[in-house]
Design an enzyme around this catalytic site. Structure first.
Site, PDB file in Angstrom:
ATOM      1  N   ARG A   1      11.576  -4.783  19.681  1.00 17.80           N
ATOM      2  CA  ARG A   1      10.786  -3.865  18.851  1.00 17.80           C
ATOM      3  C   ARG A   1       9.332  -4.327  18.709  1.00 17.80           C
ATOM      4  O   ARG A   1       8.407  -3.530  18.793  1.00 17.80           O
ATOM      5  CB  ARG A   1      11.374  -3.793  17.445  1.00 17.80           C
TER       6      ARG A   1
ATOM      7  N   ALA B   1      18.399  -3.875  -4.536  1.00 22.79           N
ATOM      8  CA  ALA B   1      18.465  -5.233  -5.091  1.00 22.79           C
ATOM      9  C   ALA B   1      18.407  -5.187  -6.617  1.00 22.79           C
ATOM     10  O   ALA B   1      19.219  -5.816  -7.308  1.00 22.79           O
ATOM     11  CB  ALA B   1      17.328  -6.097  -4.536  1.00 22.79           C
TER      12      ALA B   1
HETATM   13  P1  ADP Z   1      15.092  -3.700  -2.070  1.00 22.64           P
HETATM   14  O1  ADP Z   1      15.660  -3.217  -0.762  1.00 22.64           O
HETATM   15  O2  ADP Z   1      14.701  -5.119  -2.041  1.00 22.64           O
HETATM   16  O3  ADP Z   1      15.935  -3.312  -3.225  1.00 22.64           O
HETATM   17  P2  ADP Z   1      13.468  -1.331  -2.350  1.00 22.64           P
HETATM   18  O4  ADP Z   1      12.251  -0.977  -1.585  1.00 22.64           O
HETATM   19  O5  ADP Z   1      14.720  -0.588  -2.043  1.00 22.64           O
HETATM   20  O6  ADP Z   1      13.697  -2.903  -2.194  1.00 22.64           O
HETATM   21  O7  ADP Z   1      13.220  -1.158  -3.912  1.00 22.64           O
HETATM   22  C1  ADP Z   1      12.100  -1.695  -4.571  1.00 22.64           C
HETATM   23  C2  ADP Z   1      11.708  -0.778  -5.719  1.00 22.64           C
HETATM   24  O8  ADP Z   1      10.733  -1.416  -6.545  1.00 22.64           O
HETATM   25  C3  ADP Z   1      11.088   0.527  -5.257  1.00 22.64           C
HETATM   26  O9  ADP Z   1      11.756   1.608  -5.842  1.00 22.64           O
HETATM   27  C4  ADP Z   1       9.638   0.423  -5.736  1.00 22.64           C
HETATM   28  O10 ADP Z   1       9.057   1.673  -6.052  1.00 22.64           O
HETATM   29  C5  ADP Z   1       9.765  -0.453  -6.955  1.00 22.64           C
HETATM   30  N1  ADP Z   1       8.529  -1.153  -7.360  1.00 22.64           N
HETATM   31  C6  ADP Z   1       7.596  -1.698  -6.550  1.00 22.64           C
HETATM   32  N2  ADP Z   1       6.596  -2.248  -7.265  1.00 22.64           N
HETATM   33  C7  ADP Z   1       6.895  -2.054  -8.586  1.00 22.64           C
HETATM   34  C8  ADP Z   1       6.243  -2.358  -9.822  1.00 22.64           C
HETATM   35  N3  ADP Z   1       5.067  -2.992  -9.861  1.00 22.64           N
HETATM   36  N4  ADP Z   1       6.858  -2.000 -10.974  1.00 22.64           N
HETATM   37  C9  ADP Z   1       8.029  -1.334 -10.950  1.00 22.64           C
HETATM   38  N5  ADP Z   1       8.675  -0.991  -9.818  1.00 22.64           N
HETATM   39  C10 ADP Z   1       8.130  -1.345  -8.647  1.00 22.64           C
END
Ligand code: ADP
Length: 454
Positions: free
Chosen positions: A283, A15
């Site tokens: 599930r 995202a």
């Molecule tokens: P989406 O599928 O919605 O893109 P993901 O799990 O693939 O979600 O990606 C979310 C990303 O945000 C992960 O790489 C995670 O490590 C990162 N993330 C989570 N919390 C924080 C934060 N506080 N600051 C920076 N990055 C973060």
């Protein structure tokens, strides 16, 4: 350190990277913060199949689909708890998102579709290698080509607002320094779900406690949800947490061995040697049933002909090696020998198997109504897998409108703040259908990026 940018994106998963690429393409100065030492989040470790109604492969195969049918499937799959307006945006823009990933970002889609449960037709595209690696590696390459900085090991900790409640920046912690990022235009929260945060799970759904592991990236701790709530954002559907029933009891990783169950060949029992749930049930139902058994685990029994029919050796050889090595899978000449390996009641198990084989002969299962009964379990050698449920996806999160703007508890837009991806709620309702997440994060990531850049 204080820096100023037009837009700060929190999170470098699918995202966040989609949002960043679109915002930069629209002329904005963008920076992406990622708290982990590498980008990708849950997107990276997923199969990354992508539901896209009316796609080119459907046309080639003569599969009739429509946007309305995708909306209907998604709403129904989510127990009619989703926001229909958001689901419409998802379905209407899913194909364009897949084409954008292909044509602008360079993602290669395989030339075969996959059929996921809950979808009325085969509509899911598969990235090269059937892995999120294809999505994330290409998005990172595109970001680099466009000179979008992705700061790793940099964790956003708080949103900064002005006296009117408008978001004007982000506080973050780097490896050796703290940052204040000021934003001229907006902050986009794309920090993913909270599947790896047990405390937060239990707060919203006491059933999803520490006995349930997680298939998620360790970064999925709900940071963005907490930060947004602190400045007045509304949350929606937080209690809707999807579990997957057949995962590794040591790590929580989803097991592809489960193909054998999906083909209908396994009997699932507890340590007492008894069946306790329909092997092809939902599930969530299966997960909660397994959680209630001795040791919060189940045992899946398979015979040699089921093993061969499921193509486990051909498709998942390395996983089988791992499972044998870690005493999670046993192969034995007799059912008793396999049962003894795990301390399962072998006498009861044999009774269960005899009864089950009788159901196959009758073509119906009066105990649990198993919906497909393709084969008996009687030809040695026999296999038993030990498995446990794990959290797979958190459906709830930050409430957004169709522009990906974050809404406050009164339904007003919080200026300067957008959100997209698993961090948002309301799109997948109470239950997400397989392959709808990639469409969701791409469609709303793009919308957030485009609007934030305006
Ligand atoms: P989406 O599928 O919605 O893109 P993901 O799990 O693939 O979600 O990606 C979310 C990303 O945000 C992960 O790489 C995670 O490590 C990162 N993330 C989570 N919390 C924080 C934060 N506080 N600051 C920076 N990055 C973060």
């Amino acid at each position: 350190v204080t820096e100023t940018h037009d837009i700060v994106v929190i999170g470098a998963g699918g995202a966040g990277l989609s949002a960043a690429i679109e915002a930069k393409a629209a002329g904005a100065d963008v920076i992406v913060l990622e708290k982990m030492p590498m980008a990708g989040g849950n997107t990276l470790i997923s199969g990354a199949e992508y539901a896209a109604p009316n796609n080119w492969l459907q046309k080639e195969e003569g599969i009739e689909d429509s946007i309305d049918l995708h909306i209907e499937d998604t709403l129904k799959g989510g127990d009619n708890k989703a926001n229909e307006e958001l689901v419409r945006v998802l379905a209407e823009n899913a194909l364009a998102g897949a084409e954008w990933l292909r044509d602008e970002v360079g993602i290669v889609w395989e030339d075969e579709l996959m059929f996921f449960g809950g979808h009325s037709v085969k509509r899911s595209l598969v990235p090269a290698g059937a892995s999120g690696r294809e999505i994330i590696s290409k998005q990172l390459a595109k970001a680099e080509e466009m000179n979008i900085p992705v700061l790793l090991n940099t964790k956003a900790t708080a949103l900064i607002t002005d006296e009117n409640g408008k978001v004007i920046g982000v506080e973050a912690e780097g490896e050796n320094k703290n940052y204040t990022f000021n934003t001229n235009k907006a902050v986009i929260i794309a920090s993913g779900g909270f599947g790896s945060n047990v405390e937060m799970r239990v707060k919203y759904n006491p059933d999803i406690d520490e006995t349930i592991l997680s298939t998620n990236s360790t970064g999925s701790t709900g940071d963005g949800i907490v930060m947004a709530e602190k400045i007045g954002a509304s949350l929606v559907g937080m209690e809707y947490i999807q579990t997957y029933p057949i995962c590794d009891p040591l790590t929580g990783t989803l097991l592809y061995y489960d193909d054998a169950r999906l083909y209908g060949h396994t009997i699932i029992v507890n340590k007492e040697g008894k069946r306790f749930v329909e092997e092809l049930g939902r599930r969530d139902v299966m997960s909660m049933a397994i959680k209630a058994q001795t040791g919060h685990v189940c045992y899946e029994l398979l015979d040699q002909k089921g093993f061969e029919a499921s193509k486990l050796q051909e498709n998942h050889g390395p996983e089988l090696d791992y499972l044998y090595k870690n005493d999670l899978l046993v192969k034995a000449d007799t059912i008793k020998e396999a049962a003894d390996f795990f301390g399962i009641d072998a006498v009861e198990l044999q009774k269960t198997v005899d009864k089950y084989n009788g159901y196959i002969a009758d073509g119906k299962d009066p105990e649990f109504n198993k919906r497909s009964l393709p084969s008996t379990v009687e030809v040695g050698p026999f296999y038993i897998l030990k498995a446990t449920p794990a959290v797979h996806h958190t459906m709830g999160g930050i409430k957004i409108n169709t522009n990906a703007q974050v809404l406050d508890t009164e339904g007003n837009v919080i200026e300067g703040l957008y959100a997209a991806g698993e961090v948002t709620g309301g799109i997948q309702g109470a239950n997400r259908l397989g392959s709808n997440a990639l469409a969701d994060i791409t469609v709303f990531g793009r919308i957030a990026g485009q609007n934030a850049a305006k």
